[in-house]
Write an enzyme that holds these catalytic residues in place. Structure first.
Site, PDB file in Angstrom:
ATOM      1  N   GLY A   1     -76.614  -8.066 -31.645  1.00 28.79           N
ATOM      2  CA  GLY A   1     -78.040  -8.225 -31.952  1.00 28.79           C
ATOM      3  C   GLY A   1     -78.694  -6.901 -32.336  1.00 28.79           C
ATOM      4  O   GLY A   1     -79.660  -6.883 -33.102  1.00 28.79           O
TER       5      GLY A   1
ATOM      6  N   GLU B   1     -69.285  -9.635 -31.233  1.00 27.08           N
ATOM      7  CA  GLU B   1     -69.456 -10.880 -30.461  1.00 27.08           C
ATOM      8  C   GLU B   1     -68.144 -11.617 -30.237  1.00 27.08           C
ATOM      9  O   GLU B   1     -67.974 -12.337 -29.269  1.00 27.08           O
ATOM     10  CB  GLU B   1     -70.450 -11.811 -31.181  1.00 27.08           C
ATOM     11  CG  GLU B   1     -71.902 -11.370 -31.146  1.00 27.08           C
ATOM     12  CD  GLU B   1     -72.283 -10.465 -32.311  1.00 27.08           C
ATOM     13  OE1 GLU B   1     -71.382  -9.913 -32.987  1.00 27.08           O
ATOM     14  OE2 GLU B   1     -73.499 -10.311 -32.539  1.00 27.08           O
TER      15      GLU B   1
ATOM     16  N   ALA C   1     -77.493  -8.322 -27.861  1.00 27.58           N
ATOM     17  CA  ALA C   1     -78.251  -9.214 -26.991  1.00 27.58           C
ATOM     18  C   ALA C   1     -77.748  -9.002 -25.569  1.00 27.58           C
ATOM     19  O   ALA C   1     -76.620  -8.536 -25.364  1.00 27.58           O
ATOM     20  CB  ALA C   1     -78.036 -10.654 -27.437  1.00 27.58           C
TER      21      ALA C   1
ATOM     22  N   GLU D   1     -77.957  -6.496 -35.874  1.00 22.27           N
ATOM     23  CA  GLU D   1     -78.733  -7.504 -36.614  1.00 22.27           C
ATOM     24  C   GLU D   1     -80.204  -7.092 -36.716  1.00 22.27           C
ATOM     25  O   GLU D   1     -80.861  -7.330 -37.724  1.00 22.27           O
ATOM     26  CB  GLU D   1     -78.569  -8.869 -35.924  1.00 22.27           C
ATOM     27  CG  GLU D   1     -77.150  -9.411 -36.099  1.00 22.27           C
ATOM     28  CD  GLU D   1     -76.813 -10.575 -35.177  1.00 22.27           C
ATOM     29  OE1 GLU D   1     -77.091 -10.492 -33.973  1.00 22.27           O
ATOM     30  OE2 GLU D   1     -76.275 -11.584 -35.671  1.00 22.27           O
TER      31      GLU D   1
HETATM   32  N1  CAA Z   1     -75.770  -6.738 -22.558  1.00 18.71           N
HETATM   33  C1  CAA Z   1     -75.991  -6.420 -21.265  1.00 18.71           C
HETATM   34  N2  CAA Z   1     -75.654  -5.226 -20.707  1.00 18.71           N
HETATM   35  C2  CAA Z   1     -75.053  -4.332 -21.503  1.00 18.71           C
HETATM   36  C3  CAA Z   1     -74.781  -4.585 -22.868  1.00 18.71           C
HETATM   37  C4  CAA Z   1     -75.176  -5.861 -23.397  1.00 18.71           C
HETATM   38  N3  CAA Z   1     -75.028  -6.193 -24.698  1.00 18.71           N
HETATM   39  N4  CAA Z   1     -74.158  -3.520 -23.398  1.00 18.71           N
HETATM   40  C5  CAA Z   1     -74.055  -2.602 -22.414  1.00 18.71           C
HETATM   41  N5  CAA Z   1     -74.587  -3.094 -21.270  1.00 18.71           N
HETATM   42  C6  CAA Z   1     -74.675  -2.439 -19.951  1.00 18.71           C
HETATM   43  C7  CAA Z   1     -73.329  -2.435 -19.254  1.00 18.71           C
HETATM   44  O1  CAA Z   1     -73.094  -3.656 -18.588  1.00 18.71           O
HETATM   45  C8  CAA Z   1     -73.501  -1.280 -18.293  1.00 18.71           C
HETATM   46  O2  CAA Z   1     -74.286  -1.726 -17.218  1.00 18.71           O
HETATM   47  P1  CAA Z   1     -73.849  -1.346 -15.682  1.00 18.71           P
HETATM   48  O3  CAA Z   1     -73.994   0.156 -15.623  1.00 18.71           O
HETATM   49  O4  CAA Z   1     -74.850  -2.066 -14.843  1.00 18.71           O
HETATM   50  O5  CAA Z   1     -72.440  -1.799 -15.528  1.00 18.71           O
HETATM   51  C9  CAA Z   1     -74.366  -0.294 -19.081  1.00 18.71           C
HETATM   52  O6  CAA Z   1     -74.996  -1.066 -20.126  1.00 18.71           O
HETATM   53  C10 CAA Z   1     -73.546   0.807 -19.756  1.00 18.71           C
HETATM   54  O7  CAA Z   1     -72.519   0.178 -20.512  1.00 18.71           O
HETATM   55  P2  CAA Z   1     -70.961   0.591 -20.416  1.00 18.71           P
HETATM   56  O8  CAA Z   1     -70.646   1.092 -19.051  1.00 18.71           O
HETATM   57  O9  CAA Z   1     -70.150  -0.558 -20.926  1.00 18.71           O
HETATM   58  O10 CAA Z   1     -70.946   1.818 -21.446  1.00 18.71           O
HETATM   59  P3  CAA Z   1     -69.724   2.335 -22.330  1.00 18.71           P
HETATM   60  O11 CAA Z   1     -70.217   3.606 -22.953  1.00 18.71           O
HETATM   61  O12 CAA Z   1     -68.470   2.366 -21.538  1.00 18.71           O
HETATM   62  O13 CAA Z   1     -69.508   1.228 -23.480  1.00 18.71           O
HETATM   63  C11 CAA Z   1     -70.273  -0.289 -25.226  1.00 18.71           C
HETATM   64  C12 CAA Z   1     -70.506   1.037 -24.440  1.00 18.71           C
HETATM   65  C13 CAA Z   1     -68.997  -0.188 -26.061  1.00 18.71           C
HETATM   66  C14 CAA Z   1     -71.475  -0.482 -26.121  1.00 18.71           C
HETATM   67  C15 CAA Z   1     -70.117  -1.448 -24.206  1.00 18.71           C
HETATM   68  O14 CAA Z   1     -71.204  -1.397 -23.293  1.00 18.71           O
HETATM   69  C16 CAA Z   1     -70.133  -2.808 -24.864  1.00 18.71           C
HETATM   70  O15 CAA Z   1     -69.138  -3.236 -25.396  1.00 18.71           O
HETATM   71  N6  CAA Z   1     -71.288  -3.520 -24.807  1.00 18.71           N
HETATM   72  C17 CAA Z   1     -71.404  -4.864 -25.325  1.00 18.71           C
HETATM   73  C18 CAA Z   1     -71.532  -4.887 -26.844  1.00 18.71           C
HETATM   74  C19 CAA Z   1     -71.592  -6.313 -27.337  1.00 18.71           C
HETATM   75  O16 CAA Z   1     -70.690  -7.102 -27.128  1.00 18.71           O
HETATM   76  N7  CAA Z   1     -72.697  -6.676 -28.025  1.00 18.71           N
HETATM   77  C20 CAA Z   1     -72.903  -8.012 -28.535  1.00 18.71           C
HETATM   78  C21 CAA Z   1     -73.694  -8.849 -27.567  1.00 18.71           C
HETATM   79  S1  CAA Z   1     -73.828 -10.570 -28.025  1.00 18.71           S
HETATM   80  C22 CAA Z   1     -75.011 -10.627 -29.251  1.00 18.71           C
HETATM   81  O17 CAA Z   1     -75.595  -9.648 -29.601  1.00 18.71           O
HETATM   82  C23 CAA Z   1     -75.275 -11.998 -29.833  1.00 18.71           C
HETATM   83  C24 CAA Z   1     -76.185 -12.037 -31.026  1.00 18.71           C
HETATM   84  O18 CAA Z   1     -75.749 -11.997 -32.157  1.00 18.71           O
HETATM   85  C25 CAA Z   1     -77.630 -12.219 -30.886  1.00 18.71           C
END
Ligand code: CAA
Length: 259
Positions: free
Chosen positions: A110, A133, A67, A113
């Site tokens: 998400g 998460e 998400a 999921e």
């Molecule tokens: N939401 C918003 N933006 C996101 C994102 C997310 N879930 N995941 C990645 N991005 C964005 C980053 O902010 C970044 O944007 P900017 O260039 O503007 O800074 C861009 O995508 C590229 O990401 P990274 O620079 O972080 O890329 P990376 O290769 O170094 O890392 C990753 C990749 C490990 C996937 C890392 O991006 C990450 O940890 N992302 C979040 C994953 C996460 O926590 N997901 C769960 C979300 S909560 C949820 O989903 C709740 C639910 O159950 C419904």
């Protein structure tokens, strides 16, 4: 057909439609608009008689990284309650046609999921499945604790949800989360091959069979067996059943019309 965040190709191949999540810069993070587009595309394709199987995919780097954290960061519990995003997920869950997830790269939160709402999953060797998460001091909210536990069992689900562990594609296969792992250049092709096979069968029998398998998650064994039996009888109301059995007897290929 191109929306803002998804690309929809209703005739990707005969009877097969493709939905591609298209926010590459954000690793296909699922904001409300993207989820709305995915829901609307699936609803449209589910109602289109020419479509028998839907493939949902992302790009090589990410199916979806979860998400959209930036969209959620400042929300209160009441904001989240009022936004009621999970109604969208419930609508997707009701899709009658089979949905195959073609996954490469990140399928997190998400995104993972969403993969688990799909009926079958083809993954590239680079796919990573996780419910991270907990890093954000939240927990999965779209089925990650429920569907993951049913798919991989309690201890692996606990490690993923409480410990933030990602599964590699091979591990996801070993634990029963996905159907197949293929080299990255083949994951979409492999999903299309599976979709092609399914699309040659009776759409009525496919729909009844999908409903019946899903019923296994919502009922006792006896209730599920009764549900299955009724759907089995229902198959005999279709022209496709007559065609399927006649074709077998005549030693020819069946031509199913979905009637
Ligand atoms: N939401 C918003 N933006 C996101 C994102 C997310 N879930 N995941 C990645 N991005 C964005 C980053 O902010 C970044 O944007 P900017 O260039 O503007 O800074 C861009 O995508 C590229 O990401 P990274 O620079 O972080 O890329 P990376 O290769 O170094 O890392 C990753 C990749 C490990 C996937 C890392 O991006 C990450 O940890 N992302 C979040 C994953 C996460 O926590 N997901 C769960 C979300 S909560 C949820 O989903 C709740 C639910 O159950 C419904």
């Amino acid at each position: 057909m191109e929306n803002q965040f998804t690309i929809i190709t209703p005739q990707y191949a005969k009877h097969i439609a493709l939905i591609q999540i298209n926010r590459p810069k954000e690793l296909n993070a699922l904001n409300l608009e993207t989820m709305g587009e995915i829901r609307d595309a699936i609803k449209m394709l589910d109602a289109d008689d020419a479509v028998r199987v839907i493939i949902l995919t992302g790009n090589e780097k990410a199916f979806a990284a979860g998400a959209d954290i930036k969209q959620m960061a400042n929300k209160t519990a009441i904001d989240m309650f009022n936004i009621d995003q999970f109604t969208t997920w419930d609508t997707i869950k009701k899709t009658k046609k089979p949905i195959i997830a073609a996954v490469s790269g990140f399928a997190l939160g998400g995104g993972c999921e969403l993969v688990m709402i799909c009926d079958m999953v083809i993954a590239s060797e680079t796919a990573r499945f996780g419910q991270p998460e907990i890093n954000l001091a939240i927990m999965p909210g779209a089925g990650g604790t429920q569907r993951m536990t049913r798919a991989v069992g309690k201890v692996i689900a606990m490690e993923m949800v409480l410990g933030g562990r990602f599964l590699t594609a091979t591990e996801a296969l070993q634990h029963g989360l996905i159907n197949k792992v293929v080299p990255v250049e083949l994951y979409l092709e492999e999903a299309v091959l599976l979709a092609k096979t399914i699309s040659t069968f009776s759409p009525i029998a496919i729909r009844l069979a999908k409903e019946s398998v899903n019923q296994a998650f919502n009922s006792t064994l006896d209730e599920g067996l009764m549900f299955e039996r009724k759907n089995f009888y229902m198959c005999f109301a279709s022209e496709d059943q007559k065609e399927g059995m006649a074709a077998f007897v005549d030693k020819r290929k069946a031509d199913f019309k979905g009637r």
